[in-house]
Design a protein around this motif. Structure first.
Motif, PDB file in Angstrom:
ATOM      1  N   PHE A  32       8.277   8.011   1.702  1.00  0.00           N
ATOM      2  CA  PHE A  32       7.249   7.054   2.095  1.00  0.00           C
ATOM      3  C   PHE A  32       7.289   6.935   3.619  1.00  0.00           C
ATOM      4  N   GLY A  33       6.139   6.721   4.248  1.00  0.00           N
ATOM      5  CA  GLY A  33       6.220   6.530   5.684  1.00  0.00           C
ATOM      6  C   GLY A  33       4.950   6.804   6.450  1.00  0.00           C
ATOM      7  N   ASP A  34       5.147   7.146   7.734  1.00  0.00           N
ATOM      8  CA  ASP A  34       4.033   7.329   8.662  1.00  0.00           C
ATOM      9  C   ASP A  34       4.038   8.746   9.225  1.00  0.00           C
ATOM     10  N   GLY A  41      -0.142   7.067  10.796  1.00  0.00           N
ATOM     11  CA  GLY A  41      -0.843   5.838  11.135  1.00  0.00           C
ATOM     12  C   GLY A  41      -0.561   4.687  10.195  1.00  0.00           C
ATOM     13  N   ALA A  42       0.149   4.952   9.094  1.00  0.00           N
ATOM     14  CA  ALA A  42       0.407   3.909   8.100  1.00  0.00           C
ATOM     15  C   ALA A  42       1.388   2.872   8.615  1.00  0.00           C
ATOM     16  N   GLY A  43       1.294   1.693   8.015  1.00  0.00           N
ATOM     17  CA  GLY A  43       2.220   0.625   8.345  1.00  0.00           C
ATOM     18  C   GLY A  43       2.689  -0.081   7.097  1.00  0.00           C
ATOM     19  N   ILE A  44       3.627  -0.980   7.283  1.00  0.00           N
ATOM     20  CA  ILE A  44       4.088  -1.813   6.178  1.00  0.00           C
ATOM     21  C   ILE A  44       2.981  -2.774   5.760  1.00  0.00           C
ATOM     22  N   LEU A  45       2.260  -3.280   6.749  1.00  0.00           N
ATOM     23  CA  LEU A  45       1.193  -4.246   6.505  1.00  0.00           C
ATOM     24  C   LEU A  45      -0.142  -3.527   6.335  1.00  0.00           C
ATOM     25  N   ASN A  46      -0.959  -4.002   5.416  1.00  0.00           N
ATOM     26  CA  ASN A  46      -2.228  -3.332   5.113  1.00  0.00           C
ATOM     27  C   ASN A  46      -3.179  -3.272   6.301  1.00  0.00           C
ATOM     28  N   PRO A  89      -5.586   5.130   7.255  1.00  0.00           N
ATOM     29  CA  PRO A  89      -4.435   5.866   6.720  1.00  0.00           C
ATOM     30  C   PRO A  89      -4.130   5.355   5.311  1.00  0.00           C
ATOM     31  N   ILE A  90      -3.063   5.841   4.710  1.00  0.00           N
ATOM     32  CA  ILE A  90      -2.634   5.346   3.400  1.00  0.00           C
ATOM     33  C   ILE A  90      -1.564   4.286   3.647  1.00  0.00           C
ATOM     34  N   PRO A  91      -1.881   3.005   3.492  1.00  0.00           N
ATOM     35  CA  PRO A  91      -0.875   1.969   3.763  1.00  0.00           C
ATOM     36  C   PRO A  91       0.265   2.042   2.752  1.00  0.00           C
TER      37      PRO A  91
END
Length: 205
Positions: free
Chosen positions: A2-4, A91-96, A104-106
């Protein structure tokens, strides 16, 4: 996985509306194939090096394995589920709300994709075998830097709502909650062998 972007191995290339893609020639200039693969790098990234370290092939991007049918089954599902799948998205983050405009896919969606793979694995090998396999598996989470970059952006609205400490606490509590709802074996604390929240300079916290 999981990640960015540090561990994205190509998921974003399958997001038709996302502006965050690593599909330009220089993105793969030093990769073994010499071609862009969706990695936000000129060659291999952290996901590749970790896979090499533990003697496994790099986990393929989840979206490359998903067919267009309504049940979202995986092509070559047995191999993918046994050796690993990557849900990471540049570009994903923990927060939506992190980088929401770039689509991105949060992490919340990544966890949902994992749930699909988990259920498929149970169907393939049965609950007992799936539990045994997952108990020996390595779960890697590399995420958090995009949330911090969003907070400290000069046009950020969240910095007006939270102090730096409150924001980091929100990130941590959100991550903990997401891991609790993921259908992992036993308690999530015992399953996640590596938990990486991307670091930020101490003076920012």
């Amino acid at each position: 996985m999981f990640g960015d972007s540090l561990v994205d191995v190509g998921n974003n290339n399958f997001l038709s509306d996302s502006m965050l893609k690593a599909d330009l020639p220089y993105n793969g200039i030093d990769f073994p194939t010499g071609k862009a693969t969706g990695r936000f790098s000129n060659g291999k990234n952290a996901a590749d090096f970790l896979a090499e370290k533990v003697g496994l092939p790099t986990a393929p991007p989840y979206l490359a394995l998903v067919t267009s049918d309504s049940q979202r089954k995986l092509n070559d599902s047995t191999n993918a589920m046994v050796t690993g799948v990557s849900f990471a998205s540049g570009g994903a983050g923990i927060l939506n709300g992190t980088n929401e405009a770039f689509e991105p896919i949060p992490l919340t969606q990544q966890v949902e994709y994992y749930s699909i793979v988990h259920n498929q694995l149970v169907q393939e090998v049965g609950l007992a075998c799936a539990n045994t396999h997952l108990a020996k598996s390595l779960f890697v989470i590399v995420i958090g830097s995009n949330d911090l970059l969003t907070y400290f952006d000069k046009d950020s609205q969240v910095s007006k709502q939270y102090t730096p400490r409150q924001y980091v606490d929100l990130m941590a509590s959100t991550l903990k909650q997401l891991m609790k709802v993921a259908p992992m074996v036993r308690r999530w604390e015992t399953i996640v062998r590596v938990w990486g929240i991307n670091p930020a300079p101490p003076d920012l916290l």
